[in-house]
Design an enzyme around this catalytic site. Structure first.
Site: not given
Ligand code: NAX
Length: 328
Positions: A11, A98, A159, A162, A187
């Site tokens: 990502g 979900r 978490d 926070r 989470h």
């Molecule tokens: P973004 O949508 O800004 O970025 C995600 C990126 O992943 C995109 O650039 C996309 O092209 C890429 N991607 C998609 N499929 C892929 C694959 N198979 N291989 C490699 N890259 C791939 O999301 P962002 O805000 O950066 O969040 C990323 C993830 O973190 C989301 O799933 C989000 O829900 C999760 N989070 C988890 C948190 C936690 O505490 N565990 C908190 C923050 C966030 O909500």
């Protein structure tokens, strides 16, 4: 200078990574004496944007950055990786439940687990951030049978952070006064932030914050709902704070946790505290400075805590059911 650490990040053109990569390259994860190699993984449509991110990283002239690899091939991206941060995934679309999100993301983590199994370094440590991160970590772990289960985790450090910040603000103390902040379970909005065992300047929280109603209701729901509150206020999800938590998570996995403190990490349940064996479940852990953790034993859980923990465990069991076919 020690030898470089290979850090693979998925990502890499996304929002979290836009805050994270610069901090890793600046030495905040492994310190100012450890060079790093960034192995940046994206999907084909995002490769051009990733080139742009890489240009900015180049323009920082980071002294510790030894090399950077950009790829849309997980086997190339995870090759020799010592750390793998799985951050990329499909976002939740409108009208998606979900369970739909879990099904949409599951195959990504099955594929990445297989790739890690094939090419990552033997000592690789995997941290899954992409949601639903506990269940994605479970899928990744099951698809990488040659990597010891203890080398997988999902991130609940945001978490913990926070929760600490909420307690500090209520008590009118700096965040550093808050310790022993455990997060239990998933989470998600079922997680249980355990204020009963947390401390403020070494004293039980409920001695310092004499407001059981606030602790049991408002504090818990604020921590559980913080992600949604940020989306509502900012128009997009937490990114810089998630990146900060990822730095904390990996740095503290390789640091010695003081004996009188602990951190939150979602790891494979060995059946501790009666939690179903095999789930990726957030527990209070201590680390030994070499990339190993231990679930803290002997924490007292009252009926209130046990009830909350059962709710979040139940949700993880349901999530596991949805991806059963991916747990080869
Ligand atoms: P973004 O949508 O800004 O970025 C995600 C990126 O992943 C995109 O650039 C996309 O092209 C890429 N991607 C998609 N499929 C892929 C694959 N198979 N291989 C490699 N890259 C791939 O999301 P962002 O805000 O950066 O969040 C990323 C993830 O973190 C989301 O799933 C989000 O829900 C999760 N989070 C988890 C948190 C936690 O505490 N565990 C908190 C923050 C966030 O909500």
């Amino acid at each position: 200078m020690t030898s470089p650490v290979r850090i693979a990040v998925t990502g890499a053109a996304g929002s979290i990574d836009y805050s994270l990569l610069f901090r890793i390259a600046a030495g905040e994860m492994f310190g100012k004496d450890t060079p790093v190699i960034l192995q940046l993984i994206e999907i084909p449509p995002a490769m051009e944007a990733l080139e742009g991110v890489a240009m900015e990283i180049d323009d920082c002239a980071f002294a510790l950055l030894e090399d950077m690899i950009l790829t849309d091939d997980p086997e190339k991206g995870f090759d020799g990786a010592n750390i793998a941060l799985l951050i990329g995934g499909k976002p939740r679309g409108s009208g998606m439940e979900r369970a739909d999100l879990i099904r949409a993301n599951g195959p990504i983590f099955a594929e990445q687990g297989k790739a890690l199994n094939a090419v990552a370094a033997d000592d690789v440590r995997v941290c899954v951030v992409a949601n639903p991160c506990n269940t994605n970590a479970l899928i990744t772990m099951h698809n990488a049978p040659d990597i010891p289960n203890e080398q997988f985790s999902a991130m609940t450090r945001l978490d913990e952070n926070r929760a600490k910040s909420q307690l500090a603000s209520k008590a009118g103390v700096p965040v550093r006064s808050v310790s022993n902040m455990g997060i239990w379970g998933n989470h998600s909005n079922t997680m249980y932030p355990d204020f009963f065992n947390a401390q403020i300047d070494g004293r039980p929280v409920s001695e310092v914050i004499d407001d059981q109603r606030w602790l049991k209701e408002e504090f818990i729901s604020t921590v559980q709902g913080r992600g949604s509150a940020i989306i509502e206020a900012r128009g997009s999800s937490s990114a810089a704070s998630a990146a900060n938590a990822a730095v904390d998570h990996v740095r503290d996995w390789f640091s010695t946790t003081p004996e009188d403190d602990w951190h939150a990490m979602a790891v494979k349940s060995p059946g501790a505290y009666g939690v179903t064996e095999g789930l990726i479940f957030s527990f209070p852990v201590r680390c030994d400075g070499e990339g190993n953790y231990e679930i803290v034993e002997g924490i007292e859980l009252n009926d209130f805590a046990r009830e909350k923990i059962e709710i979040t465990e139940q949700q993880l069991l349901e999530e596991r059911e949805v991806v059963q076919d991916l747990l080869s």
